[in-house]
Write a protein that holds these residues in place. Structure first.
Motif, PDB file in Angstrom:
ATOM      1  N   ARG A 279       0.182 -41.346  42.677  1.00 49.69           N
ATOM      2  CA  ARG A 279      -0.713 -41.630  41.643  1.00 49.69           C
ATOM      3  C   ARG A 279      -1.805 -42.492  42.222  1.00 49.69           C
ATOM      4  N   ASN A 280      -1.646 -43.459  43.361  1.00 48.08           N
ATOM      5  CA  ASN A 280      -2.719 -44.180  43.886  1.00 48.08           C
ATOM      6  C   ASN A 280      -3.740 -43.709  44.442  1.00 48.08           C
ATOM      7  N   PHE A 281      -3.688 -42.175  44.671  1.00 47.23           N
ATOM      8  CA  PHE A 281      -4.904 -41.518  45.155  1.00 47.23           C
ATOM      9  C   PHE A 281      -5.443 -40.499  44.299  1.00 47.23           C
ATOM     10  N   LYS A 282      -6.554 -40.476  44.054  1.00 51.17           N
ATOM     11  CA  LYS A 282      -7.296 -39.538  43.053  1.00 51.17           C
ATOM     12  C   LYS A 282      -8.067 -38.519  43.688  1.00 51.17           C
ATOM     13  N   LEU A 283      -8.019 -37.437  43.163  1.00 49.28           N
ATOM     14  CA  LEU A 283      -9.140 -36.229  43.867  1.00 49.28           C
ATOM     15  C   LEU A 283     -10.247 -36.642  43.264  1.00 49.28           C
ATOM     16  N   LYS A 284     -11.202 -36.054  43.799  1.00 48.39           N
ATOM     17  CA  LYS A 284     -12.668 -35.748  43.323  1.00 48.39           C
ATOM     18  C   LYS A 284     -12.952 -34.474  42.867  1.00 48.39           C
ATOM     19  N   GLN A 285     -13.652 -34.490  41.712  1.00 47.88           N
ATOM     20  CA  GLN A 285     -14.101 -33.204  41.041  1.00 47.88           C
ATOM     21  C   GLN A 285     -15.432 -32.783  41.279  1.00 47.88           C
ATOM     22  N   PHE A 286     -15.683 -31.776  41.897  1.00 46.77           N
ATOM     23  CA  PHE A 286     -17.005 -31.228  41.898  1.00 46.77           C
ATOM     24  C   PHE A 286     -17.358 -30.031  41.214  1.00 46.77           C
ATOM     25  N   VAL A 287     -18.559 -29.714  40.540  1.00 46.83           N
ATOM     26  CA  VAL A 287     -18.869 -28.575  39.872  1.00 46.83           C
ATOM     27  C   VAL A 287     -19.872 -27.771  40.455  1.00 46.83           C
ATOM     28  N   MET A 288     -20.105 -26.316  39.756  1.00 44.99           N
ATOM     29  CA  MET A 288     -21.373 -25.661  40.024  1.00 44.99           C
ATOM     30  C   MET A 288     -21.551 -25.301  41.726  1.00 44.99           C
ATOM     31  N   ARG A 289     -20.245 -25.244  42.191  1.00 38.10           N
ATOM     32  CA  ARG A 289     -20.135 -24.595  43.751  1.00 38.10           C
ATOM     33  C   ARG A 289     -19.501 -23.281  43.597  1.00 38.10           C
ATOM     34  N   ASP A 290     -20.070 -22.199  44.412  1.00 35.57           N
ATOM     35  CA  ASP A 290     -19.156 -21.204  44.366  1.00 35.57           C
ATOM     36  C   ASP A 290     -17.856 -21.097  45.053  1.00 35.57           C
ATOM     37  N   VAL A 291     -16.758 -20.981  44.036  1.00 37.26           N
ATOM     38  CA  VAL A 291     -15.337 -21.168  44.539  1.00 37.26           C
ATOM     39  C   VAL A 291     -14.936 -19.880  44.072  1.00 37.26           C
ATOM     40  N   SER A 292     -15.567 -18.771  44.353  1.00 36.53           N
ATOM     41  CA  SER A 292     -15.125 -17.515  43.845  1.00 36.53           C
ATOM     42  C   SER A 292     -14.008 -16.853  44.780  1.00 36.53           C
ATOM     43  N   LYS A 293     -14.056 -17.480  46.160  1.00 40.76           N
ATOM     44  CA  LYS A 293     -13.088 -16.907  47.183  1.00 40.76           C
ATOM     45  C   LYS A 293     -12.123 -18.022  47.949  1.00 40.76           C
ATOM     46  N   VAL A 294     -11.538 -18.778  46.602  1.00 41.33           N
ATOM     47  CA  VAL A 294     -10.464 -19.600  47.183  1.00 41.33           C
ATOM     48  C   VAL A 294      -9.444 -19.099  48.014  1.00 41.33           C
ATOM     49  N   ASP A 295      -9.160 -19.850  49.275  1.00 37.30           N
ATOM     50  CA  ASP A 295      -8.019 -19.277  50.089  1.00 37.30           C
ATOM     51  C   ASP A 295      -6.977 -20.254  50.362  1.00 37.30           C
ATOM     52  N   THR A 296      -5.847 -20.318  50.182  1.00 36.74           N
ATOM     53  CA  THR A 296      -4.901 -21.470  50.117  1.00 36.74           C
ATOM     54  C   THR A 296      -4.323 -21.197  51.408  1.00 36.74           C
ATOM     55  N   SER A 297      -4.425 -20.019  52.438  1.00 36.60           N
ATOM     56  CA  SER A 297      -3.627 -19.870  53.634  1.00 36.60           C
ATOM     57  C   SER A 297      -4.115 -20.782  54.552  1.00 36.60           C
ATOM     58  N   THR A 298      -3.263 -20.818  55.642  1.00 38.47           N
ATOM     59  CA  THR A 298      -3.383 -21.678  56.692  1.00 38.47           C
ATOM     60  C   THR A 298      -2.489 -21.460  57.919  1.00 38.47           C
ATOM     61  N   THR A 299      -2.344 -22.058  58.963  1.00 34.39           N
ATOM     62  CA  THR A 299      -1.579 -22.023  60.134  1.00 34.39           C
ATOM     63  C   THR A 299      -0.751 -23.185  60.203  1.00 34.39           C
ATOM     64  N   MET A 300       0.386 -23.322  60.423  1.00 27.93           N
ATOM     65  CA  MET A 300       1.469 -24.213  60.806  1.00 27.93           C
ATOM     66  C   MET A 300       2.065 -24.161  62.001  1.00 27.93           C
ATOM     67  N   LEU A 301       1.757 -24.749  63.098  1.00 32.82           N
ATOM     68  CA  LEU A 301       2.527 -24.588  64.331  1.00 32.82           C
ATOM     69  C   LEU A 301       2.420 -23.031  64.857  1.00 32.82           C
TER      70      LEU A 301
END
Length: 384
Positions: free
Chosen positions: A48-70
């Motif tokens: 809870r000590n760390f807060k996220l910043k929220q930004f608006v009016m940006r194209d987020v039509s292609k959100v991709d959560t994938s990644t590589t780990m090792l």
């Protein structure tokens, strides 16, 4: 409506279901921490000590959560942490969790002291998984386990280094799981009598209740006390970084060193040849009174400077926590208690549903923060 009758959605919901289903001594085993459990509480609270910043009016039509780990492609920056004796929380629990992880495309980690062996998990899934090991006094047995893990598809070894001796988990003494003698066994029997579902589904249908990887090392195959005595006799308080360098010579896959809490130890990990670091205080189960893992992450990330992949273990309870950890320098996170709660409540299906929720939470957070890809989540998106 009773709090126990809700349809489980969040980690807290699954926790309540698990508490209702498990004998108290088993619930305490997974729930509890060392001594006064101060560090256990900090692990979750200090997100809870760390807060996220929220930004608006940006194209987020292609959100991709994938990644590589090792080098492994994953649907999100998350893996299932190793949990000892997971097969006592659901029938053949390690197999159920591995199957759920495979469905969601995240890594599963099998504990050395899992009920299911490396062979059983691989034969049930036929997919690679991660394997966790300790530095044991019997180095020949360490080499044996490395060979067995490699033959059963393991490409990543998580090596736990914060157990030169076991922490004092007082709940386990209070509920008779440890050191209770005859009174402890009577107490456990009374607790089991209140959980007929567990007795039938796991106690009877979930046999054998051995620690599969250690069966040939313990004379009394069904005596968990004997297994505990064997494991604790094998913890090596004399182990040093030279032993990690020795391990590196014998294991040709990835090595993650789990239990790092200080920048100096993070640098030593890299010098010993590890591919990555898990910032971890063993879920608050070893040294009480130490810092939370999330509070230690930024300094360790700065010290490592991209020389190895950094993972965070401890206190993660939702997708928002995952995003915060990534923003503070983690390549990904390991979750432990959350998947065990879900598995104890609803088996493989519960783990699958919980992981799906984490995935949705990560994706929603990314879109609302104005980013489309995991590598866009940086410390610039954190309010301190």
């Amino acid at each position: 409506m009773s709090k126990y009758n809700v349809i489980p959605v969040s980690v807290d919901d699954y926790r309540l279901k698990a508490k209702k289903r498990l004998p108290n001594f088993l619930f305490d085993y997974i729930e509890g921490g060392a001594n006064a459990e101060e560090t256990l509480g900090l692990n979750t609270a200090e997100f809870r000590n760390f807060k996220l910043k929220q930004f608006v009016m940006r194209d987020v039509s292609k959100v991709d959560t994938s990644t590589t780990m090792l080098g492994e492609k994953c649907s999100m920056p998350l893996a299932l942490a190793p949990i000892g004796m997971a097969g006592l929380f659901a029938r053949r629990g390690e197999v159920q969790a591995a199957k759920a992880a495979n469905k969601v495309d995240v890594p599963f980690t099998l504990s050395t002291v899992g009920v299911c062996s490396v062979e059983e998990v691989y034969n049930a899934t036929h997919k690679p998984f991660w394997f966790q090991l300790y530095m044991l006094r019997d180095r020949d047995f360490v080499l044996e386990m490395l060979d067995r893990a490699q033959k059963n598809g393991c490409t990543t070894l998580i090596f736990t280094v914060d157990l030169p001796l076991p922490g004092l988990r007082l709940r386990d003494y209070r509920n008779g799981m440890l050191g209770g003698g005859l009174k402890g066994k009577i107490s456990q029997a009374a607790q089991l009598a209140t959980r007929p579902w567990w007795l039938y589904d796991i106690g009877i249908k979930g046999k054998p209740h051995t620690l599969g990887n250690l069966m040939h090392k313990v004379n009394s195959a069904n005596d968990l006390d004997k297994y505990k005595a064997f494991v604790e006799s094998q913890f090596d308080p004399s182990a040093t970084w030279d032993d990690i360098a020795w391990l590196r010579k014998h294991w040709h896959g990835n090595i993650l060193i789990k239990g790092i809490m200080e920048p100096d130890d993070a640098r030593a990990t890299i010098n010993a040849g590890a591919n990555g670091i898990v910032v971890s205080n063993h879920g608050g189960r070893q040294l009480d009174g130490t810092s939370s893992t999330i509070s230690k992450l930024p300094a360790i990330a700065k010290a490592v400077g991209g020389q190895a992949e950094i993972y965070l273990d401890g206190g993660i309870r939702n997708g928002i926590d995952v995003v915060k950890a990534v923003a503070l320098g983690a390549k990904g996170v390991l979750i432990g208690r959350p998947w065990v709660y879900a598995m104890a409540a609803q088996g493989e299906d519960g783990v699958n549903k919980l992981l799906t929720l984490f995935h949705h939470e990560i994706a929603a957070a990314m879109g609302l923060m104005g980013v489309n890809h995991i590598d866009e989540i940086t410390s610039d998106l954190i309010d301190y």
